[in-house]
Design a protein around this motif. Structure first.
Motif, short mmCIF file in Angstrom:
data_model
loop_
_atom_site.label_atom_id
_atom_site.label_comp_id
_atom_site.label_asym_id
_atom_site.label_seq_id
_atom_site.Cartn_x
_atom_site.Cartn_y
_atom_site.Cartn_z
N ILE A 40 -3.89 103.22 -34.00
CA ILE A 40 -3.88 103.11 -32.54
C ILE A 40 -4.35 101.72 -32.11
CG2 ILE A 40 -5.02 103.96 -30.45
CD1 ILE A 40 -2.87 105.83 -31.37
N ILE A 41 -5.37 101.19 -32.77
CA ILE A 41 -5.85 99.85 -32.43
C ILE A 41 -4.76 98.81 -32.69
CG2 ILE A 41 -7.46 98.02 -33.11
CD1 ILE A 41 -9.54 100.20 -33.54
N ALA A 42 -4.06 98.96 -33.81
CA ALA A 42 -2.99 98.01 -34.12
C ALA A 42 -1.88 98.08 -33.07
CB ALA A 42 -2.42 98.31 -35.51
N GLY A 43 -1.53 99.27 -32.65
CA GLY A 43 -0.49 99.41 -31.63
C GLY A 43 -0.94 98.88 -30.28
N ALA A 44 -2.19 99.13 -29.93
CA ALA A 44 -2.70 98.66 -28.63
C ALA A 44 -2.82 97.15 -28.61
CB ALA A 44 -4.05 99.31 -28.33
N SER A 45 -3.19 96.55 -29.72
CA SER A 45 -3.30 95.10 -29.75
C SER A 45 -1.92 94.45 -29.67
CB SER A 45 -4.05 94.62 -30.99
OG SER A 45 -3.31 94.93 -32.15
N ASP A 46 -0.91 95.14 -30.16
CA ASP A 46 0.45 94.63 -30.04
C ASP A 46 0.90 94.63 -28.58
OD1 ASP A 46 2.95 93.69 -31.00
OD2 ASP A 46 3.76 95.72 -30.80
N ASN A 47 0.47 95.64 -27.82
CA ASN A 47 0.86 95.71 -26.41
C ASN A 47 0.28 94.57 -25.60
OD1 ASN A 47 2.40 98.01 -26.67
ND2 ASN A 47 0.68 99.37 -26.26
N THR A 48 -0.91 94.11 -25.95
CA THR A 48 -1.52 93.02 -25.18
C THR A 48 -0.84 91.69 -25.46
OG1 THR A 48 -3.20 92.67 -26.88
CG2 THR A 48 -3.77 94.15 -25.06
N SER A 49 -0.14 91.57 -26.58
CA SER A 49 0.53 90.31 -26.88
C SER A 49 1.94 90.24 -26.28
CB SER A 49 0.60 90.10 -28.40
OG SER A 49 1.40 91.09 -28.99
N ALA A 79 -6.88 97.74 -20.75
CA ALA A 79 -7.67 98.98 -20.73
C ALA A 79 -7.37 99.84 -21.95
CB ALA A 79 -7.40 99.75 -19.44
N GLY A 80 -6.10 99.91 -22.31
CA GLY A 80 -5.72 100.66 -23.50
C GLY A 80 -6.33 100.08 -24.76
N LEU A 81 -6.36 98.76 -24.85
CA LEU A 81 -6.99 98.12 -26.00
C LEU A 81 -8.48 98.41 -26.03
CD1 LEU A 81 -6.72 96.28 -28.47
CD2 LEU A 81 -7.08 94.33 -26.95
N GLY A 82 -9.12 98.41 -24.86
CA GLY A 82 -10.55 98.73 -24.81
C GLY A 82 -10.83 100.15 -25.27
N PHE A 83 -10.01 101.11 -24.82
CA PHE A 83 -10.19 102.49 -25.28
C PHE A 83 -9.91 102.61 -26.77
CE2 PHE A 83 -9.31 103.94 -20.76
CZ PHE A 83 -10.62 104.31 -20.52
N LEU A 119 -11.64 110.92 -30.86
CA LEU A 119 -10.41 111.56 -30.40
C LEU A 119 -10.23 111.42 -28.89
CD1 LEU A 119 -10.36 114.76 -32.61
CD2 LEU A 119 -8.96 112.71 -32.85
N VAL A 120 -11.32 111.51 -28.14
CA VAL A 120 -11.22 111.36 -26.68
C VAL A 120 -10.79 109.94 -26.34
CG1 VAL A 120 -12.61 111.24 -24.57
CG2 VAL A 120 -12.79 113.22 -26.08
N PHE A 121 -11.39 108.94 -26.98
CA PHE A 121 -11.01 107.56 -26.70
C PHE A 121 -9.56 107.28 -27.08
CE2 PHE A 121 -15.67 106.41 -26.85
CZ PHE A 121 -15.75 106.12 -25.49
N VAL A 122 -9.12 107.82 -28.21
CA VAL A 122 -7.73 107.63 -28.62
C VAL A 122 -6.80 108.34 -27.64
CG1 VAL A 122 -6.06 108.25 -30.40
CG2 VAL A 122 -8.21 107.19 -31.05
N GLU A 125 -6.57 106.21 -24.60
CA GLU A 125 -5.71 105.05 -24.86
C GLU A 125 -4.25 105.44 -24.76
OE1 GLU A 125 -3.14 102.40 -27.01
OE2 GLU A 125 -3.65 104.40 -27.70
N ILE A 126 -3.90 106.58 -25.32
CA ILE A 126 -2.52 107.03 -25.25
C ILE A 126 -2.13 107.33 -23.81
CG2 ILE A 126 -0.98 108.95 -25.88
CD1 ILE A 126 -2.45 108.99 -28.60
N ALA A 127 -3.04 107.94 -23.06
CA ALA A 127 -2.75 108.24 -21.66
C ALA A 127 -2.56 106.97 -20.84
CB ALA A 127 -3.88 109.08 -21.06
N VAL A 128 -3.39 105.96 -21.10
CA VAL A 128 -3.28 104.72 -20.33
C VAL A 128 -2.04 103.92 -20.70
CG1 VAL A 128 -4.36 102.44 -20.02
CG2 VAL A 128 -5.73 104.50 -19.85
N ILE A 129 -1.72 103.84 -21.96
CA ILE A 129 -0.61 103.02 -22.42
C ILE A 129 0.74 103.71 -22.25
CG2 ILE A 129 0.42 101.92 -24.46
CD1 ILE A 129 -1.92 100.39 -23.51
N ARG A 130 0.83 104.96 -22.63
CA ARG A 130 2.12 105.64 -22.72
C ARG A 130 2.52 106.38 -21.45
NH1 ARG A 130 2.92 102.52 -26.55
NH2 ARG A 130 2.02 102.97 -28.56
N ILE A 131 1.56 106.80 -20.64
CA ILE A 131 1.91 107.62 -19.48
C ILE A 131 2.00 106.78 -18.24
CG2 ILE A 131 1.20 109.54 -18.05
CD1 ILE A 131 0.01 110.81 -20.51
#
Length: 131
Positions: A40-49, A79-83, A119-122, A125-131
């Motif tokens: 999840i961290i790898a995917g979120a860091s890709d979104n910020t780039s 925000a997703g990367l932070g979560f 699990l809550v933070f992940v 992150e999914i809710a912030v990035i994907r929804i």
């Protein structure tokens, strides 16, 4: 009065805490959560780039080399990367604590709390990035 025979005493009363199969399960659970949090961290860091699709469509930014863009704002990506990072830290702490749990049989409740926090933070992150 019946005297307690040490050979028939409850194994949890001697300070063992958690049975061995549960200790093994704790390590496996922590490994799975740590792996998922790392992905999840790898995917979120890709979104910020990536540039946002809004900026690409309005000519404010160039598309990435493969043509991908982030369908959301840069604030959502941050925000997703932070979560995701918070989930990764919780998962890493749960992984370390699973070793303590396996060795001593103690701190099981704290281990479960850290797993739940990861699990809550992940999930956030999914809710912030994907929804």
């Amino acid at each position: 009065m019946a005297s307690e025979d040490p050979t028939t005493a409850d194994p949890r009363k001697d300070g063992a805490g958690v049975a061995v199969p549960l200790r093994i399960l704790a390590i496996l659970l922590a490994l799975v959560i740590a792996f998922v949090a790392g992905a999840i961290i790898a995917g979120a860091s890709d979104n910020t780039s990536l540039p946002t699709c809004y900026d690409v469509n309005h000519g404010k930014a160039e598309p990435s080399s493969n043509g991908d863009c982030f369908d959301g704002s840069s604030r959502r990506a941050d925000a997703g990367l932070g979560f995701a990072i918070a989930g990764g830290i919780s998962a890493a702490a749960a992984l370390v604590l699973s070793i303590v749990l396996a060795a001593t049989g103690r701190r099981g409740r704290l281990f479960l709390i850290l797993c739940a926090a990861a699990l809550v933070f992940v999930g956030l992150e999914i809710a912030v990035i994907r929804i």
